[in-house]
Design a protein around this motif. Structure first.
Motif, mmCIF file in Angstrom:
data_model
loop_
_atom_site.group_PDB
_atom_site.id
_atom_site.type_symbol
_atom_site.label_atom_id
_atom_site.label_comp_id
_atom_site.label_asym_id
_atom_site.label_seq_id
_atom_site.Cartn_x
_atom_site.Cartn_y
_atom_site.Cartn_z
ATOM 1 N N LYS A 10 85.884 -54.463 21.036
ATOM 2 C CA LYS A 10 84.866 -53.461 20.668
ATOM 3 C C LYS A 10 83.480 -54.046 20.872
ATOM 4 C CE LYS A 10 86.779 -50.664 17.054
ATOM 5 N NZ LYS A 10 86.980 -50.746 15.621
ATOM 6 N N LEU A 11 83.330 -55.308 20.482
ATOM 7 C CA LEU A 11 82.043 -55.986 20.628
ATOM 8 C C LEU A 11 81.628 -55.999 22.101
ATOM 9 C CD1 LEU A 11 79.708 -57.796 19.487
ATOM 10 C CD2 LEU A 11 81.160 -59.752 19.973
ATOM 11 N N LYS A 12 82.576 -56.302 22.967
ATOM 12 C CA LYS A 12 82.286 -56.365 24.402
ATOM 13 C C LYS A 12 81.776 -55.028 24.928
ATOM 14 C CE LYS A 12 84.243 -58.756 28.004
ATOM 15 N NZ LYS A 12 85.291 -59.212 28.897
ATOM 16 N N ALA A 13 82.386 -53.949 24.431
ATOM 17 C CA ALA A 13 81.969 -52.611 24.871
ATOM 18 C C ALA A 13 80.535 -52.338 24.410
ATOM 19 C CB ALA A 13 82.929 -51.565 24.316
ATOM 20 N N ILE A 14 80.238 -52.705 23.162
ATOM 21 C CA ILE A 14 78.879 -52.503 22.635
ATOM 22 C C ILE A 14 77.878 -53.347 23.432
ATOM 23 C CG2 ILE A 14 77.367 -52.926 20.640
ATOM 24 C CD1 ILE A 14 79.729 -52.199 18.839
ATOM 25 N N GLN A 15 78.270 -54.595 23.701
ATOM 26 C CA GLN A 15 77.376 -55.484 24.469
ATOM 27 C C GLN A 15 77.101 -54.898 25.859
ATOM 28 O OE1 GLN A 15 79.659 -59.166 24.265
ATOM 29 N NE2 GLN A 15 78.078 -60.101 22.988
ATOM 30 N N GLY A 16 78.149 -54.368 26.484
ATOM 31 C CA GLY A 16 77.994 -53.797 27.841
ATOM 32 C C GLY A 16 76.989 -52.662 27.829
ATOM 33 N N GLN A 17 77.162 -51.768 26.866
ATOM 34 C CA GLN A 17 76.268 -50.610 26.743
ATOM 35 C C GLN A 17 74.826 -51.066 26.506
ATOM 36 O OE1 GLN A 17 76.657 -47.464 27.166
ATOM 37 N NE2 GLN A 17 74.618 -46.894 26.394
ATOM 38 N N ARG A 18 74.650 -52.008 25.577
ATOM 39 C CA ARG A 18 73.294 -52.471 25.240
ATOM 40 C C ARG A 18 72.673 -53.274 26.384
ATOM 41 N NH1 ARG A 18 73.941 -54.020 18.758
ATOM 42 N NH2 ARG A 18 74.144 -51.863 18.100
ATOM 43 N N LEU A 19 73.513 -54.001 27.092
ATOM 44 C CA LEU A 19 73.002 -54.771 28.235
ATOM 45 C C LEU A 19 72.472 -53.819 29.310
ATOM 46 C CD1 LEU A 19 72.638 -57.517 29.710
ATOM 47 C CD2 LEU A 19 74.945 -57.208 30.638
ATOM 48 N N SER B 80 79.401 -53.764 33.165
ATOM 49 C CA SER B 80 79.935 -54.307 31.914
ATOM 50 C C SER B 80 79.265 -55.646 31.650
ATOM 51 C CB SER B 80 81.449 -54.503 32.015
ATOM 52 O OG SER B 80 81.711 -55.719 32.675
ATOM 53 N N VAL B 81 79.623 -56.232 30.513
ATOM 54 C CA VAL B 81 78.983 -57.487 30.126
ATOM 55 C C VAL B 81 79.313 -58.614 31.127
ATOM 56 C CG1 VAL B 81 80.822 -58.058 28.500
ATOM 57 C CG2 VAL B 81 78.568 -58.988 28.140
ATOM 58 N N ASP B 82 80.440 -58.488 31.814
ATOM 59 C CA ASP B 82 80.801 -59.527 32.797
ATOM 60 C C ASP B 82 79.836 -59.556 33.985
ATOM 61 O OD1 ASP B 82 82.984 -60.183 31.239
ATOM 62 O OD2 ASP B 82 84.269 -58.689 32.229
ATOM 63 N N ASP B 83 79.140 -58.441 34.226
ATOM 64 C CA ASP B 83 78.193 -58.403 35.354
ATOM 65 C C ASP B 83 76.898 -59.151 35.060
ATOM 66 O OD1 ASP B 83 79.949 -56.819 36.861
ATOM 67 O OD2 ASP B 83 79.252 -55.001 35.850
ATOM 68 N N ILE B 84 76.804 -59.718 33.874
ATOM 69 C CA ILE B 84 75.589 -60.446 33.492
ATOM 70 C C ILE B 84 75.276 -61.557 34.509
ATOM 71 C CG2 ILE B 84 76.668 -62.215 31.993
ATOM 72 C CD1 ILE B 84 74.360 -61.624 29.961
ATOM 73 N N GLU C 262 76.091 -61.916 18.170
ATOM 74 C CA GLU C 262 76.374 -61.415 19.520
ATOM 75 C C GLU C 262 76.149 -59.922 19.739
ATOM 76 O OE1 GLU C 262 79.991 -63.444 21.568
ATOM 77 O OE2 GLU C 262 80.388 -63.312 19.419
ATOM 78 N N ASP C 263 75.979 -59.168 18.652
ATOM 79 C CA ASP C 263 75.655 -57.749 18.869
ATOM 80 C C ASP C 263 74.165 -57.589 19.180
ATOM 81 O OD1 ASP C 263 75.418 -58.686 16.202
ATOM 82 O OD2 ASP C 263 75.198 -56.639 15.460
ATOM 83 N N HIS C 264 73.413 -58.678 19.047
ATOM 84 C CA HIS C 264 71.980 -58.647 19.387
ATOM 85 C C HIS C 264 71.627 -59.535 20.582
ATOM 86 C CE1 HIS C 264 70.929 -56.151 16.029
ATOM 87 N NE2 HIS C 264 71.480 -56.988 15.167
ATOM 88 N N GLU D 35 74.282 -75.901 29.325
ATOM 89 C CA GLU D 35 73.006 -75.345 28.847
ATOM 90 C C GLU D 35 73.205 -73.926 28.317
ATOM 91 O OE1 GLU D 35 69.724 -75.473 31.657
ATOM 92 O OE2 GLU D 35 68.740 -73.833 30.584
ATOM 93 N N LEU D 36 72.595 -73.689 27.183
ATOM 94 C CA LEU D 36 72.708 -72.403 26.523
ATOM 95 C C LEU D 36 71.711 -71.416 27.136
ATOM 96 C CD1 LEU D 36 74.014 -71.023 24.031
ATOM 97 C CD2 LEU D 36 72.223 -72.091 22.659
ATOM 98 N N VAL D 37 72.218 -70.212 27.435
ATOM 99 C CA VAL D 37 71.388 -69.162 28.026
ATOM 100 C C VAL D 37 71.555 -67.912 27.164
ATOM 101 C CG1 VAL D 37 71.217 -67.629 30.047
ATOM 102 C CG2 VAL D 37 71.584 -70.086 30.376
ATOM 103 N N PHE D 38 70.463 -67.223 26.869
ATOM 104 C CA PHE D 38 70.561 -66.018 26.041
ATOM 105 C C PHE D 38 70.000 -64.783 26.732
ATOM 106 C CE2 PHE D 38 70.575 -68.960 22.329
ATOM 107 C CZ PHE D 38 71.748 -68.498 21.739
ATOM 108 N N THR D 39 70.662 -63.661 26.511
ATOM 109 C CA THR D 39 70.122 -62.366 26.911
ATOM 110 C C THR D 39 70.009 -61.520 25.653
ATOM 111 O OG1 THR D 39 71.173 -62.531 29.067
ATOM 112 C CG2 THR D 39 70.517 -60.322 28.349
ATOM 113 N N THR D 40 68.822 -60.987 25.393
ATOM 114 C CA THR D 40 68.685 -60.117 24.214
ATOM 115 C C THR D 40 69.161 -58.725 24.611
ATOM 116 O OG1 THR D 40 66.448 -59.387 24.762
ATOM 117 C CG2 THR D 40 66.630 -61.399 23.457
ATOM 118 N N ILE D 41 69.851 -58.043 23.701
ATOM 119 C CA ILE D 41 70.336 -56.700 24.062
ATOM 120 C C ILE D 41 69.890 -55.603 23.095
ATOM 121 C CG2 ILE D 41 72.282 -57.337 25.561
ATOM 122 C CD1 ILE D 41 74.109 -57.217 23.082
ATOM 123 N N THR D 42 69.017 -55.973 22.142
ATOM 124 C CA THR D 42 68.489 -54.923 21.257
ATOM 125 C C THR D 42 66.965 -54.967 21.157
ATOM 126 O OG1 THR D 42 68.952 -56.412 19.414
ATOM 127 C CG2 THR D 42 70.525 -54.638 19.768
#
Ligand code: ADP
Ligand code: ZN
Length: 438
Positions: A19-28, A58-62, A264-266, A287-294
């Motif tokens: 479910k989290l992945k789906a939310i991340q995909g939408q927000r991304l 989807s989130v995998d396309d990041i 991870e929802d943000h 190395e840590l990389v972040f994408t904000t989604i909200t």
């Protein structure tokens, strides 16, 4: 004893990962569209790569998206990366500038809200609730530490003491008189507070009411955690964040203390190989990389933190399903290369904290003599050791040199300095002085 876990937003923090992945995909998708339409630099980078917002399904396309670097924030300073009109920005926060020129980030009302929730989750993770008294000794101002902790604690309905940094005697007096239960500051300052409390003859068990600390903003080690927990008689939890992404609260430890849960929802965390820039699987350091989604003010797409750590997805006893990031073992820009060997201050710290007779207050001085790199480790003796025999002090010195040689692989000169002679930091500790760059 069973630990009691407080969870601020169980719906999100314990969410099913599919479910989290789906939310991340939408927000991304929404974030990419917003950024593409409003931030010229991002649009240019996407166009150069031949990627359109519609390609992100989807989130995998990041992995198709371009990276963002700290230099981009400097080049576009102050408002070039805003995705919202300036009139929508309600707050500016800035980096403390540990490395180089400061950078700023703009927050919309929504972004302040998102950040506040992330910190509320973090403090709850350390057991903070409505009945707690939270002493914030992170600096208030452009630095995100003070206001971040303040907002999060207020959201939980706790009583906040906005001390800001500095004036250690006054901090301790307030802590004692008001009965603070939660302490927020850097781990180096927590150590200093703990030592001062002991030097004053106070016994935290009897004289103070502290139960937990939420410490972050700089790297620390497991050994340092043990020391702080003993000095202050508390649970010491780690909290991580950076101005570019939100501030503290991007990730936080629960009382299991087995790494920091990433909100991870943000934000979407990735680990990459810093050289090839390829995404790496869980449990592999990189190395840590972040994408904000909200965020809507200054969204960050694949922001390279230069912090090195590992992500873990296995189950945590607290019930949260959010991935955990291990301790930051170094910052690529903090790494010192000595005669070709990569050295992180945290490696040296782990040796020093384990050594009897020295306090974990140290500075690494790097220089170049006759084209050879030199490393000097300046560390403070404890009061007891300071008055000990020369032979014994010599023994400690040799021991440290030997341990550093075996852990790090580098010969270092050890300078044992008197107690409390190295500069104290109320914010982030400065651990490295590299004279080679001058
Ligand atoms: P800067 O230190 O770059 O001036 P910030 O104040 O935004 O800017 O700090 C963010 C950085 O602080 C992170 O990228 C990381 O290197 C460090 N940091 C923050 N929290 C932690 C933590 N819990 N452990 C280790 N390092 C941390
Ligand atoms: Zn947990």
């Amino acid at each position: 004893m069973e630990k009691k876990h407080l969870i601020y937003n169980p719906e999100m923090e314990c969410i099913d990962r599919e479910k989290l992945k789906a939310i991340q995909g939408q927000r991304l998708r929404e974030t990419v569209k917003l950024t593409y339409e409003n931030v010229p630099l991002f649009r240019k980078r996407m166009d150069e790569k031949g990627v359109k917002p519609e390609d992100i399904k989807s989130v995998d396309d990041i992995v198709l998206l371009p990276f963002t670097e700290k230099t981009d924030l400097r080049d576009e300073f102050p408002f070039g990366l805003l995705a919202a009109p300036k009139s929508e920005i309600v707050r500016i926060q800035g980096s403390s500038g540990t490395t180089g020129k400061p950078i700023v980030s703009g927050y919309t009302e929504n972004d302040v809200e998102v950040w506040t929730e992330m910190v509320a989750r973090s403090l709850a993770g350390a057991g903070c609730g409505k009945d707690d008294i939270v002493q914030v000794c992170y600096g208030y101002g452009l630095f995100t530490g003070g206001l971040g902790a303040h907002q999060g604690a207020t959201r939980l309905g706790a009583m906040v003491i906005p001390m800001s940094s500095g004036n250690t005697q006054r901090q301790i007096m307030m802590m004692k008189e008001l009965g603070s239960t939660i302490l927020c500051c850097t781990p180096s300052y927590a150590t200093y507070l703990g030592e001062t409390i002991r030097d004053m003859g106070l016994d935290p068990k009897k004289d103070l009411k502290l139960k937990a600390g939420v410490f972050g903003a700089e790297p620390w080690t497991e050994e340092m955690r043990k020391r702080i927990e003993e000095l202050l008689d508390i649970d010491a939890c780690d909290i991580y964040g950076l101005t570019e992404i939100a501030g503290p609260g991007v990730a936080f430890e629960c009382l299991e203390k087995k790494g920091m849960h990433v909100n991870e929802d943000h934000v979407i965390p990735e680990i990459i190989d810093p050289v090839t820039e390829k995404q790496l699987p869980y449990e592999t350091p990189g190395e840590l990389v972040f994408t904000t989604i909200t965020k809507t003010g200054m969204p960050m797409i694949r922001y390279r933190t230069h912090d090195i750590c590992t992500l873990y997805v296995d189950k945590c006893e607290c019930g949260r399903t959010l991935v955990r990031m291990g301790r930051i073992t170094g910052r690529t820009d903090d790494m010192i290369v000595i005669r070709g060997v990569n050295v992180f201050p945290s490696q040296i710290e782990s040796v020093l904290v384990k050594t009897n007779g020295v306090a974990p207050h140290y500075v690494l001085v790097v220089d170049r003599v006759n084209s050879t790199d030199t490393l000097e480790v300046k560390v403070e003796l404890t009061e007891d050791m300071f008055s000990d025999t020369v032979a014994h002090i010599e023994e400690v010195k040799n021991y440290i040199a030997g341990e550093i040689k075996s852990v790090v692989g580098v010969q270092a000169k050890i300078s044992l300095v008197p107690p409390k002679s190295l500069p104290r930091s109320e914010g982030k500790a400065k651990r490295v002085i590299d004279n080679r760059k001058l």
